[in-house]
Motif scaffolding. Structure first.
Motif, PDB file in Angstrom:
ATOM      1  N   ILE A 136      51.073   8.018 -25.048  1.00  0.00           N
ATOM      2  CA  ILE A 136      49.727   7.487 -25.269  1.00  0.00           C
ATOM      3  C   ILE A 136      48.692   8.601 -25.153  1.00  0.00           C
ATOM      4  O   ILE A 136      47.703   8.627 -25.868  1.00  0.00           O
ATOM      5  CB  ILE A 136      49.443   6.324 -24.290  1.00  0.00           C
ATOM      6  CG1 ILE A 136      50.283   5.121 -24.694  1.00  0.00           C
ATOM      7  CG2 ILE A 136      47.963   5.982 -24.253  1.00  0.00           C
ATOM      8  CD1 ILE A 136      50.275   3.986 -23.684  1.00  0.00           C
ATOM      9  N   GLU A 137      48.948   9.555 -24.297  1.00  0.00           N
ATOM     10  CA  GLU A 137      48.048  10.696 -24.134  1.00  0.00           C
ATOM     11  C   GLU A 137      48.172  11.666 -25.309  1.00  0.00           C
ATOM     12  O   GLU A 137      47.182  12.201 -25.803  1.00  0.00           O
ATOM     13  CB  GLU A 137      48.411  11.414 -22.831  1.00  0.00           C
ATOM     14  CG  GLU A 137      47.534  12.569 -22.483  1.00  0.00           C
ATOM     15  CD  GLU A 137      47.982  13.212 -21.185  1.00  0.00           C
ATOM     16  OE1 GLU A 137      48.172  14.436 -21.187  1.00  0.00           O
ATOM     17  OE2 GLU A 137      48.155  12.499 -20.186  1.00  0.00           O
ATOM     18  N   LEU A 138      49.386  11.886 -25.783  1.00  0.00           N
ATOM     19  CA  LEU A 138      49.635  12.880 -26.822  1.00  0.00           C
ATOM     20  C   LEU A 138      49.181  12.438 -28.208  1.00  0.00           C
ATOM     21  O   LEU A 138      48.564  13.217 -28.937  1.00  0.00           O
ATOM     22  CB  LEU A 138      51.126  13.237 -26.870  1.00  0.00           C
ATOM     23  CG  LEU A 138      51.558  14.167 -28.002  1.00  0.00           C
ATOM     24  CD1 LEU A 138      50.878  15.523 -27.879  1.00  0.00           C
ATOM     25  CD2 LEU A 138      53.065  14.304 -28.031  1.00  0.00           C
ATOM     26  N   VAL A 139      49.481  11.216 -28.587  1.00  0.00           N
ATOM     27  CA  VAL A 139      49.252  10.779 -29.970  1.00  0.00           C
ATOM     28  C   VAL A 139      47.809  10.976 -30.422  1.00  0.00           C
ATOM     29  O   VAL A 139      47.573  11.573 -31.476  1.00  0.00           O
ATOM     30  CB  VAL A 139      49.755   9.334 -30.192  1.00  0.00           C
ATOM     31  CG1 VAL A 139      49.291   8.786 -31.527  1.00  0.00           C
ATOM     32  CG2 VAL A 139      51.274   9.300 -30.094  1.00  0.00           C
ATOM     33  N   PRO A 140      46.809  10.528 -29.654  1.00  0.00           N
ATOM     34  CA  PRO A 140      45.431  10.744 -30.133  1.00  0.00           C
ATOM     35  C   PRO A 140      45.069  12.224 -30.272  1.00  0.00           C
ATOM     36  O   PRO A 140      44.386  12.610 -31.218  1.00  0.00           O
ATOM     37  CB  PRO A 140      44.553  10.079 -29.061  1.00  0.00           C
ATOM     38  CG  PRO A 140      45.452   9.168 -28.319  1.00  0.00           C
ATOM     39  CD  PRO A 140      46.829   9.732 -28.427  1.00  0.00           C
ATOM     40  N   GLN A 141      45.543  13.041 -29.348  1.00  0.00           N
ATOM     41  CA  GLN A 141      45.257  14.475 -29.425  1.00  0.00           C
ATOM     42  C   GLN A 141      45.916  15.094 -30.648  1.00  0.00           C
ATOM     43  O   GLN A 141      45.311  15.904 -31.351  1.00  0.00           O
ATOM     44  CB  GLN A 141      45.756  15.184 -28.165  1.00  0.00           C
ATOM     45  CG  GLN A 141      45.021  14.804 -26.913  1.00  0.00           C
ATOM     46  CD  GLN A 141      45.655  15.414 -25.674  1.00  0.00           C
ATOM     47  OE1 GLN A 141      46.522  16.284 -25.756  1.00  0.00           O
ATOM     48  NE2 GLN A 141      45.220  14.959 -24.512  1.00  0.00           N
ATOM     49  N   LEU A 142      47.151  14.700 -30.895  1.00  0.00           N
ATOM     50  CA  LEU A 142      47.890  15.250 -32.035  1.00  0.00           C
ATOM     51  C   LEU A 142      47.273  14.809 -33.355  1.00  0.00           C
ATOM     52  O   LEU A 142      47.119  15.609 -34.274  1.00  0.00           O
ATOM     53  CB  LEU A 142      49.351  14.820 -31.954  1.00  0.00           C
ATOM     54  CG  LEU A 142      50.334  15.532 -32.849  1.00  0.00           C
ATOM     55  CD1 LEU A 142      50.318  17.032 -32.599  1.00  0.00           C
ATOM     56  CD2 LEU A 142      51.724  14.982 -32.649  1.00  0.00           C
ATOM     57  N   VAL A 143      46.883  13.555 -33.440  1.00  0.00           N
ATOM     58  CA  VAL A 143      46.254  13.055 -34.671  1.00  0.00           C
ATOM     59  C   VAL A 143      44.912  13.741 -34.895  1.00  0.00           C
ATOM     60  O   VAL A 143      44.580  14.128 -36.017  1.00  0.00           O
ATOM     61  CB  VAL A 143      46.105  11.520 -34.634  1.00  0.00           C
ATOM     62  CG1 VAL A 143      45.239  11.020 -35.771  1.00  0.00           C
ATOM     63  CG2 VAL A 143      47.481  10.867 -34.674  1.00  0.00           C
ATOM     64  N   LYS A 144      44.153  13.916 -33.821  1.00  0.00           N
ATOM     65  CA  LYS A 144      42.844  14.559 -33.964  1.00  0.00           C
ATOM     66  C   LYS A 144      42.978  16.012 -34.405  1.00  0.00           C
ATOM     67  O   LYS A 144      42.262  16.469 -35.298  1.00  0.00           O
ATOM     68  CB  LYS A 144      42.080  14.481 -32.636  1.00  0.00           C
ATOM     69  CG  LYS A 144      40.661  14.988 -32.746  1.00  0.00           C
ATOM     70  CD  LYS A 144      39.911  14.773 -31.446  1.00  0.00           C
ATOM     71  CE  LYS A 144      38.475  15.221 -31.612  1.00  0.00           C
ATOM     72  NZ  LYS A 144      37.684  14.960 -30.415  1.00  0.00           N
ATOM     73  N   SER A 145      43.912  16.730 -33.798  1.00  0.00           N
ATOM     74  CA  SER A 145      44.040  18.153 -34.117  1.00  0.00           C
ATOM     75  C   SER A 145      44.829  18.418 -35.398  1.00  0.00           C
ATOM     76  O   SER A 145      44.712  19.490 -35.985  1.00  0.00           O
ATOM     77  CB  SER A 145      44.688  18.909 -32.950  1.00  0.00           C
ATOM     78  OG  SER A 145      46.023  18.492 -32.755  1.00  0.00           O
ATOM     79  N   ASN A 146      45.626  17.447 -35.840  1.00  0.00           N
ATOM     80  CA  ASN A 146      46.494  17.657 -37.003  1.00  0.00           C
ATOM     81  C   ASN A 146      46.457  16.467 -37.959  1.00  0.00           C
ATOM     82  O   ASN A 146      47.474  16.088 -38.532  1.00  0.00           O
ATOM     83  CB  ASN A 146      47.935  17.897 -36.548  1.00  0.00           C
ATOM     84  CG  ASN A 146      48.097  19.171 -35.785  1.00  0.00           C
ATOM     85  OD1 ASN A 146      47.793  19.230 -34.596  1.00  0.00           O
ATOM     86  ND2 ASN A 146      48.553  20.208 -36.454  1.00  0.00           N
TER      87      ASN A 146
END
Length: 105
Positions: free
Chosen positions: A53-63
């Motif tokens: 849950i922590e990773l997915v938003p960061q990954l979508v935002k950056s990539n």
């Protein structure tokens, strides 16, 4: 679309289109930060869910562009078409890929 329904020829196209985007995501700051934070911890199911849950938003935002490229590759659509389609269409297309029992076999 299910992975088990994709021809070998189309599968090779998907690999050629998606792997560079996946590589950029693997090398992203989001993944590096995730790894630094969780690499030495034993992941329980609850911690794995929290971490995801922590990773997915960061990954979508950056990539975001890479995520869209991967969706386009797997669906056989043009990138512009994926960007323009309703979000739930993209979500359901990805879901159908990952729901395929052959994916995790």
């Amino acid at each position: 679309m299910k992975l088990s329904e994709i021809s070998t020829d189309r599968g090779m196209d998907i690999i050629a289109e998606a792997v560079p985007a996946i590589e950029r995501m693997v090398e992203s700051e989001a993944i590096n930060g995730f790894y630094k934070k969780y690499a030495k911890r034993s992941l329980t199911k609850a911690l794995a869910i929290k971490a995801s849950i922590e990773l997915v938003p960061q990954l979508v935002k950056s990539n975001k562009e890479d995520v869209l490229i991967i969706i386009a590759a797997f669906t056989g659509k043009k990138l512009a078409a994926v960007k323009a389609q309703p979000f739930m269409d993209s979500f359901n297309e990805l879901k159908s890929i990952f729901d395929d029992p052959e994916f995790m076999r």
